[in-house]
Design a protein around this motif. Sequence first.
Motif, PDB file in Angstrom:
ATOM      1  N   ALA A 191     -27.662 -39.755  43.051  1.00 16.70           N
ATOM      2  CA  ALA A 191     -26.971 -40.462  44.126  1.00 16.70           C
ATOM      3  C   ALA A 191     -26.277 -41.726  43.650  1.00 16.70           C
ATOM      4  O   ALA A 191     -25.194 -42.064  44.121  1.00 16.70           O
ATOM      5  CB  ALA A 191     -27.974 -40.813  45.230  1.00 16.70           C
ATOM      6  N   SER A 192     -26.877 -42.424  42.708  1.00 16.19           N
ATOM      7  CA  SER A 192     -26.341 -43.733  42.335  1.00 16.19           C
ATOM      8  C   SER A 192     -25.337 -43.687  41.196  1.00 16.19           C
ATOM      9  O   SER A 192     -24.475 -44.543  41.094  1.00 16.19           O
ATOM     10  CB  SER A 192     -27.481 -44.669  41.941  1.00 16.19           C
ATOM     11  OG  SER A 192     -28.145 -44.191  40.785  1.00 16.19           O
ATOM     12  N   SER A 193     -25.439 -42.675  40.332  1.00 16.17           N
ATOM     13  CA  SER A 193     -24.571 -42.736  39.154  1.00 16.17           C
ATOM     14  C   SER A 193     -24.077 -41.378  38.652  1.00 16.17           C
ATOM     15  O   SER A 193     -23.673 -41.247  37.512  1.00 16.17           O
ATOM     16  CB  SER A 193     -25.318 -43.429  38.007  1.00 16.17           C
ATOM     17  OG  SER A 193     -26.518 -42.736  37.702  1.00 16.17           O
ATOM     18  N   ASP A 194     -24.100 -40.349  39.511  1.00 18.02           N
ATOM     19  CA  ASP A 194     -23.624 -39.027  39.100  1.00 18.02           C
ATOM     20  C   ASP A 194     -24.253 -38.573  37.790  1.00 18.02           C
ATOM     21  O   ASP A 194     -23.578 -38.083  36.888  1.00 18.02           O
ATOM     22  CB  ASP A 194     -22.097 -39.016  38.971  1.00 18.02           C
ATOM     23  CG  ASP A 194     -21.418 -39.104  40.320  1.00 18.02           C
ATOM     24  OD1 ASP A 194     -20.242 -39.466  40.346  1.00 18.02           O
ATOM     25  OD2 ASP A 194     -22.065 -38.813  41.339  1.00 18.02           O
TER      26      ASP A 194
ATOM     27  N   LEU B  11     -19.963 -26.593  25.431  1.00 22.10           N
ATOM     28  CA  LEU B  11     -19.745 -26.596  26.878  1.00 22.10           C
ATOM     29  C   LEU B  11     -20.567 -27.697  27.540  1.00 22.10           C
ATOM     30  O   LEU B  11     -20.118 -28.320  28.511  1.00 22.10           O
ATOM     31  CB  LEU B  11     -20.118 -25.226  27.463  1.00 22.10           C
ATOM     32  CG  LEU B  11     -19.248 -24.054  27.027  1.00 22.10           C
ATOM     33  CD1 LEU B  11     -19.796 -22.743  27.601  1.00 22.10           C
ATOM     34  CD2 LEU B  11     -17.801 -24.254  27.470  1.00 22.10           C
ATOM     35  N   LEU B  12     -21.769 -27.927  27.036  1.00 26.06           N
ATOM     36  CA  LEU B  12     -22.609 -29.012  27.555  1.00 26.06           C
ATOM     37  C   LEU B  12     -21.915 -30.351  27.390  1.00 26.06           C
ATOM     38  O   LEU B  12     -21.938 -31.198  28.295  1.00 26.06           O
ATOM     39  CB  LEU B  12     -23.953 -29.001  26.831  1.00 26.06           C
ATOM     40  CG  LEU B  12     -24.948 -30.109  27.165  1.00 26.06           C
ATOM     41  CD1 LEU B  12     -25.368 -30.025  28.627  1.00 26.06           C
ATOM     42  CD2 LEU B  12     -26.167 -30.017  26.252  1.00 26.06           C
ATOM     43  N   MET B  13     -21.293 -30.572  26.238  1.00 27.76           N
ATOM     44  CA  MET B  13     -20.616 -31.840  25.982  1.00 27.76           C
ATOM     45  C   MET B  13     -19.372 -32.018  26.867  1.00 27.76           C
ATOM     46  O   MET B  13     -18.911 -33.140  27.083  1.00 27.76           O
ATOM     47  CB  MET B  13     -20.206 -31.934  24.513  1.00 27.76           C
ATOM     48  CG  MET B  13     -21.381 -31.967  23.555  1.00 27.76           C
ATOM     49  SD  MET B  13     -22.467 -33.361  23.884  1.00 27.76           S
ATOM     50  CE  MET B  13     -23.923 -32.881  22.950  1.00 27.76           C
ATOM     51  N   LYS B  14     -18.833 -30.934  27.393  1.00 27.46           N
ATOM     52  CA  LYS B  14     -17.645 -31.019  28.239  1.00 27.46           C
ATOM     53  C   LYS B  14     -17.976 -31.346  29.685  1.00 27.46           C
ATOM     54  O   LYS B  14     -17.064 -31.513  30.505  1.00 27.46           O
ATOM     55  CB  LYS B  14     -16.869 -29.698  28.188  1.00 27.46           C
ATOM     56  CG  LYS B  14     -16.227 -29.400  26.846  1.00 27.46           C
ATOM     57  CD  LYS B  14     -15.501 -28.054  26.885  1.00 27.46           C
ATOM     58  CE  LYS B  14     -14.868 -27.732  25.532  1.00 27.46           C
ATOM     59  NZ  LYS B  14     -14.167 -26.415  25.546  1.00 27.46           N
ATOM     60  N   SER B  15     -19.258 -31.435  30.024  1.00 24.47           N
ATOM     61  CA  SER B  15     -19.645 -31.744  31.397  1.00 24.47           C
ATOM     62  C   SER B  15     -19.035 -33.076  31.826  1.00 24.47           C
ATOM     63  O   SER B  15     -19.044 -34.046  31.070  1.00 24.47           O
ATOM     64  CB  SER B  15     -21.169 -31.804  31.519  1.00 24.47           C
ATOM     65  OG  SER B  15     -21.543 -32.317  32.778  1.00 24.47           O
ATOM     66  N   PRO B  16     -18.508 -33.166  33.054  1.00 29.75           N
ATOM     67  CA  PRO B  16     -17.892 -34.418  33.515  1.00 29.75           C
ATOM     68  C   PRO B  16     -18.893 -35.509  33.844  1.00 29.75           C
ATOM     69  O   PRO B  16     -18.507 -36.636  34.133  1.00 29.75           O
ATOM     70  CB  PRO B  16     -17.130 -33.984  34.772  1.00 29.75           C
ATOM     71  CG  PRO B  16     -17.878 -32.795  35.272  1.00 29.75           C
ATOM     72  CD  PRO B  16     -18.380 -32.081  34.042  1.00 29.75           C
ATOM     73  N   PHE B  17     -20.201 -35.201  33.818  1.00 26.97           N
ATOM     74  CA  PHE B  17     -21.219 -36.211  34.119  1.00 26.97           C
ATOM     75  C   PHE B  17     -22.386 -36.050  33.154  1.00 26.97           C
ATOM     76  O   PHE B  17     -22.604 -34.972  32.595  1.00 26.97           O
ATOM     77  CB  PHE B  17     -21.709 -36.095  35.566  1.00 26.97           C
ATOM     78  CG  PHE B  17     -22.159 -34.711  35.943  1.00 26.97           C
ATOM     79  CD1 PHE B  17     -23.453 -34.288  35.698  1.00 26.97           C
ATOM     80  CD2 PHE B  17     -21.274 -33.835  36.548  1.00 26.97           C
ATOM     81  CE1 PHE B  17     -23.870 -33.017  36.038  1.00 26.97           C
ATOM     82  CE2 PHE B  17     -21.679 -32.552  36.891  1.00 26.97           C
ATOM     83  CZ  PHE B  17     -22.978 -32.147  36.635  1.00 26.97           C
ATOM     84  N   PRO B  18     -23.158 -37.111  32.924  1.00 21.35           N
ATOM     85  CA  PRO B  18     -24.290 -37.041  32.001  1.00 21.35           C
ATOM     86  C   PRO B  18     -25.368 -36.073  32.503  1.00 21.35           C
ATOM     87  O   PRO B  18     -25.606 -35.953  33.703  1.00 21.35           O
ATOM     88  CB  PRO B  18     -24.809 -38.480  31.962  1.00 21.35           C
ATOM     89  CG  PRO B  18     -23.695 -39.320  32.455  1.00 21.35           C
ATOM     90  CD  PRO B  18     -22.950 -38.480  33.440  1.00 21.35           C
TER      91      PRO B  18
ATOM     92  N   THR C 277     -29.074 -32.039  26.840  1.00 20.03           N
ATOM     93  CA  THR C 277     -28.494 -33.340  27.177  1.00 20.03           C
ATOM     94  C   THR C 277     -27.173 -33.566  26.462  1.00 20.03           C
ATOM     95  O   THR C 277     -26.938 -33.035  25.375  1.00 20.03           O
ATOM     96  CB  THR C 277     -29.473 -34.481  26.827  1.00 20.03           C
ATOM     97  OG1 THR C 277     -28.917 -35.723  27.256  1.00 20.03           O
ATOM     98  CG2 THR C 277     -29.743 -34.547  25.328  1.00 20.03           C
ATOM     99  N   ASN C 278     -26.321 -34.356  27.108  1.00 20.85           N
ATOM    100  CA  ASN C 278     -25.088 -34.830  26.467  1.00 20.85           C
ATOM    101  C   ASN C 278     -25.044 -36.355  26.452  1.00 20.85           C
ATOM    102  O   ASN C 278     -23.986 -36.959  26.249  1.00 20.85           O
ATOM    103  CB  ASN C 278     -23.857 -34.273  27.195  1.00 20.85           C
ATOM    104  CG  ASN C 278     -23.857 -34.610  28.683  1.00 20.85           C
ATOM    105  OD1 ASN C 278     -24.685 -35.375  29.159  1.00 20.85           O
ATOM    106  ND2 ASN C 278     -22.926 -34.026  29.429  1.00 20.85           N
ATOM    107  N   ASP C 279     -26.195 -36.972  26.693  1.00 25.16           N
ATOM    108  CA  ASP C 279     -26.312 -38.423  26.686  1.00 25.16           C
ATOM    109  C   ASP C 279     -26.415 -38.919  25.238  1.00 25.16           C
ATOM    110  O   ASP C 279     -27.370 -38.590  24.536  1.00 25.16           O
ATOM    111  CB  ASP C 279     -27.556 -38.827  27.475  1.00 25.16           C
ATOM    112  CG  ASP C 279     -27.653 -40.334  27.685  1.00 25.16           C
ATOM    113  OD1 ASP C 279     -27.348 -41.086  26.741  1.00 25.16           O
ATOM    114  OD2 ASP C 279     -28.044 -40.749  28.783  1.00 25.16           O
ATOM    115  N   PRO C 280     -25.462 -39.717  24.765  1.00 23.01           N
ATOM    116  CA  PRO C 280     -25.477 -40.170  23.365  1.00 23.01           C
ATOM    117  C   PRO C 280     -26.761 -40.886  22.965  1.00 23.01           C
ATOM    118  O   PRO C 280     -27.236 -40.727  21.836  1.00 23.01           O
ATOM    119  CB  PRO C 280     -24.263 -41.108  23.291  1.00 23.01           C
ATOM    120  CG  PRO C 280     -23.363 -40.660  24.386  1.00 23.01           C
ATOM    121  CD  PRO C 280     -24.267 -40.201  25.481  1.00 23.01           C
TER     122      PRO C 280
END
Length: 561
Positions: A296-299, A336-343, A384-387
Amino acid sequence: MKKALLIGGGILIALAIGLFFYLKNRKLTDFNPLIREKLQSLVLKGSDSLYRLTFDTLIADVIDSRLTVTKIVLTPDTTVLQKMRNTGNAPKDIFKVSLDSLVVDGLNIADFTSNKNVDLNVLHVRQPSVEVFHAKTPKQDSADRLKLSTLRIRIAKQMNHLAINKVQILDMNVQLHTLSNDTVQKTSKFRNVNFLLDDVLIDSVAAIDSTRFMYSKQALISLQDLKFRTKDSLYLIGLDSITINASEKNVLISNFYIKPNGTNKAFRNKLKFIKERYTGQFKTVELKQISWWSIASSDYFRADEVHMNNGSLEVYTDRSLPPFPRSKVGNFPHQLLMKSPFPINLKRLKVTNFDLSYQEFNPKTDEKGEVSFKDINGTLENITNDPQLIAQNNIMKLDASAKPMGEGKLDAIFKFYLDKAKDGIFSVDAFLHPMDGRAFDKATRPLGMFGVEKATIKGMDVHVDGTNYNGRGTVVLKYDDLQIAALKQDGDKLKKRGFLSFIANSFVLIPSNPEKNTPVRKASAYYRRDVHKSFFSIIWKTILIGIMKTVGFDSGVKKVK
């Protein structure tokens, strides 16, 4: 004195009875203007003048502590909306809401008409209609999103608190319109949506309370018979029902499915080039320990586990169509995971009791070949795609087992290197347990023009390292009594080529590995990828080259494309 008390008491009782019947009969008509003004003021001020609230009748009954409002309509003011857009403060979602009636039990008129607290027992809404207009806007960071207060937070600022023991919203119909440049590009419909919320509290503290979902301590949300078509209209995706248990942070989806529109032939007629056709379903999909606040707060999608159970997927390819002209580089799972528009941060994806089959139509033989894997069970970890998370653990790992062709057992471990996703770096280690090699006959006949008449597989060890453009690995296949049948097309059937089969079995193919008094043969394999083909083609064809070299069919390696 006693008489005076009796007279006084009688007068008070008479006044109380009179007041009761007055309030009961008038239904607090004298308070209606105050309540109407309060409701409309809350919406107007709470939305920065964006929304207008209208309704036909308002019946307030202080004796029954009930408020009934009919023919309610909530609409945006287009003039205010345009001003917000001009200043960049317009919300991404605009709502239109209508409902026949709203019933509130446990209403305290004094609290409501004042500007203090509102404490209600039950808020009951039935069959509302909601339209949502969602504008596609450039991605905002979490700090910017937190600055954009929601309607509920703004309303909360107009009073100390609003508390409701139970909220019931039943049989709600929702239309979601996706906009681009103020033009509707897509409309999705959701029917029979139900909300059951307990212990709802709207105040300055609850607005940022991560333990609450939609301001409630407990929430149960359900949708039924959800369907929508893909953008290219090739598929219908749907589910029978979805239930969100917000207090337990779980979501349960029943009978999730994807179906192509029409038969194989009808699907083929819609295509210009080779494209896989998918048919799949899962009996249940369960999402566990979802972080609602992060969404809700940060997609940001964060969950502990997704469990997909009792499913199947059929993949069909028609090779009579022209090859796909564009490169498929960049479409590996981790890419494809890295192409996600959100984390994304999903700790674990579990698949149990899953069947996978691949069918391919070969125009040369006019037949379909099939490779299948039954009873697949596997776990994919660190999705995950979070650096920051990738810096701590750079490997997304799949550990799975299956029954190839419905027999034997195959164990496999896939490793996807998330920090090297741009180059498509991955590895596979697999072990095939002993099984009857004749099980592969229904795949090799139509696809390879040869039959497996006899083969005892004692085991196969495989290691493959892959990139965007090649696969490199080793294959150790142990087997006995290999015997094949070379085939040729004879009308609408495949016919055995006796002499060629004899030559292959007697002089070309090596019947066993290891042969008597010799060490086990280990074959190295290299495959340069056709960029028009899929991720799994790299793995399969690298292994196939190793198998060919092991059985002595070196001349066939050059034909693997």
